[in-house]
Scaffold this active site. Structure first.
Site, short mmCIF file in Angstrom:
data_model
loop_
_atom_site.label_atom_id
_atom_site.label_comp_id
_atom_site.label_asym_id
_atom_site.label_seq_id
_atom_site.Cartn_x
_atom_site.Cartn_y
_atom_site.Cartn_z
N ARG A 55 -56.43 87.11 142.70
CA ARG A 55 -57.14 86.37 141.54
C ARG A 55 -57.70 88.20 140.72
NH1 ARG A 55 -61.33 85.27 139.23
NH2 ARG A 55 -61.58 83.40 140.80
N TYR A 109 -46.04 94.73 117.59
CA TYR A 109 -45.60 92.83 118.21
C TYR A 109 -46.43 91.76 117.78
CZ TYR A 109 -44.39 89.75 121.42
OH TYR A 109 -43.83 87.99 122.32
N ASP A 181 -49.54 100.89 123.15
CA ASP A 181 -47.96 99.48 123.69
C ASP A 181 -46.94 100.73 123.98
OD1 ASP A 181 -46.22 98.18 124.51
OD2 ASP A 181 -47.20 96.59 123.61
N LYS A 206 -39.91 94.53 130.73
CA LYS A 206 -39.09 95.14 129.49
C LYS A 206 -38.50 96.19 130.79
CE LYS A 206 -40.86 92.21 126.61
NZ LYS A 206 -40.66 90.83 126.34
N1 PLP Z 1 -45.53 94.76 123.76
C1 PLP Z 1 -44.37 94.35 122.78
C2 PLP Z 1 -43.75 95.35 122.49
C3 PLP Z 1 -43.13 93.34 123.47
O1 PLP Z 1 -42.19 93.49 122.60
C4 PLP Z 1 -43.86 92.48 123.95
C5 PLP Z 1 -43.03 90.77 124.23
O2 PLP Z 1 -41.83 91.62 123.67
C6 PLP Z 1 -44.76 92.48 124.58
C7 PLP Z 1 -45.86 93.15 124.45
C8 PLP Z 1 -45.73 91.23 125.32
O3 PLP Z 1 -45.09 91.39 126.82
P1 PLP Z 1 -44.99 90.16 127.56
O4 PLP Z 1 -43.58 89.70 127.05
O5 PLP Z 1 -44.19 90.47 128.84
O6 PLP Z 1 -46.01 89.75 127.69
#
Ligand code: PLP
Length: 396
Positions: A55, A109, A181, A206
């Protein structure tokens, strides 16, 4: 420990993806980092050094993965987490406390937006959302309590490319951190750390993982910042499991070659879609028609595999188009080897009203495509048939 790739070693990104994080070669040792499927590790006394506990994020499989990602980003440290959301949440909770303030792009997102808009306020952390393409927007939103600027490059699902450089230089001036991000670009196409971003977040679910078979995230930055994200992770608990870490390490080894194909198929499909009468708008940063084409050319090593389009006829036609596809799969998520399509009105942006979606460039009829690594001709045939069929159905 790292024999093949050390920080600062002038290796290319493909080489780093394959070799970094690897352990010293010794006769009989495994070439691939094993899965340390153990929650805990022998520790007898303080002379045994740091306590290892999965953890805490210091399971050896996770550590090797963290080194690989840090090397890939050109940053000092990286912390794998159990999802992209966990990476974002742990980062923001480590940077801000009750009474603090964040400034974020309004193009995010959906769950990142919700985290900032409704979850963090429950912990006393407020956010001002800005239009990042409006001159002076970041500066105007600053307050004495502002701790970080938060945005995505490229944005989900509109694929706008915010230039991090002016935001980073403003942040330096005023002593604010920059959290970005970079999921949609992946480190193969964009190394945000080299542009001065303090914490780079990826949903490793992804492109980094690349096979739609795991959920993971990663936060990268300097040692100090990532140490404090790790302390937050220890308390909230979203460490990545060792098997997920091993799968992710495996995916990253082929990131560079997968991204080459995603880039080629992305531009190929976007260019073809632009010529189609059934499509009223195509958004792809590699098309000269894209509003950020010039800045994308400066920043990105490749334009990526994400293509968005708006279909003539709106939501009804988009529904029948998705239903008519045979090769491309209709599913949320992105970045895998297979082509996926989705309508953000049903997925990432379902929490917004049609008017709110329209205002951020997502009208009904908007379809997001995560272009896979299939043969481009096969994808074009599939899209052509589905476009023609849905247009014919709409005329009936
Ligand atoms: N950031 C972006 C741009 C995303 O498209 C997503 C999910 O689709 C996330 C973060 C969140 O990722 P996770 O599903 O791995 O938590």
């Amino acid at each position: 420990m790292n024999h093949t790739a050390k920080p600062g070693e002038p290796l290319g990104p493909s080489t780093r993806g394959v070799h970094s994080g690897a352990r010293n070669p010794s006769p009989g040792a495994p070439v691939v980092t094993p899965i340390y499927q153990s929650s805990t590790f022998f520790w007898g006394a303080p002379t045994d050094g740091e306590l290892r506990y999965t953890r805490y994020g210091n399971n050896p499989t996770l550590e090797a993965l963290g080194e690989k990602v840090a090397m890939l980003e050109g940053l000092e440290a990286a912390l794998p987490t159990s999802s992209g959301m966990a990476a974002m949440a742990m980062t923001l909770l480590s940077l801000a406390e009750s009474g603090d303030h964040l400034v974020a792009s309004k193009h995010l997102y959906g769950h990142t937006y919700a985290l900032l808009d409704s979850e963090l306020p429950r912990r006393g952390i407020s956010t001002t959302f800005v239009d990042p393409f409006e001159e002076g927007a970041w500066e105007r939103a600053l307050r004495p309590a502002t701790r970080a600027f938060v945005f995505e490059v490229p944005t989900n699902p509109t694929l706008r490319v915010i230039d991090p450089r002016p935001v980073v230089s403003l942040a330096r001036e005023v002593g604010v951190r920059v959290v970005v991000d970079g999921t949609f670009a992946s480190p193969a196409n964009l190394r945000l750390g080299e542009l001065g971003v303090d914490v780079v977040i990826h949903s490793a679910t992804k492109y980094l993982g690349g096979h739609s078979d795991l959920i993971a995230g990663v936060a990268s930055g300097c040692e100090d910042l990532i140490r404090s994200v790790r302390e937050t992770l220890k308390l909230y608990g979203p460490a990545l499991d060792p098997h997920g870490a091993w799968l992710l390490d495996r995916g990253i080894r082929t990131l560079a070659v997968r991204m080459d194909r995603h880039n080629a198929n992305g531009i190929g499909l976007a260019t073809w879609l632009e010529s189609r009468p059934e499509v009223s708008e195509v958004s792809y940063p590699g098309l000269p028609s894209h509003p950020d084409f010039l800045v994308a050319g400066e920043l990105l090593a490749g334009y990526g595999g994400m293509v968005s389009m708006v279909l003539e006829g709106g939501g009804v036609v988009a529904d029948s188009f998705c239903g008519a596809l045979r090769l491309a799969r209709v599913a949320p998520s992105l970045g895998g080897v297979e082509t996926l399509v989705c309508q953000p009105r049903y997925t990432s942006h379902r929490g917004l009203t049609p008017e709110e979606r329209e205002a951020i460039g997502i009208p009904d009829g908007f379809v997001r495509v995560s272009v896979g690594i299939e043969d481009l001709d096969d994808l074009i045939s599939d899209f052509q048939r589905a476009l023609e069929q849905s247009a014919t159905e709409a005329r009936r």
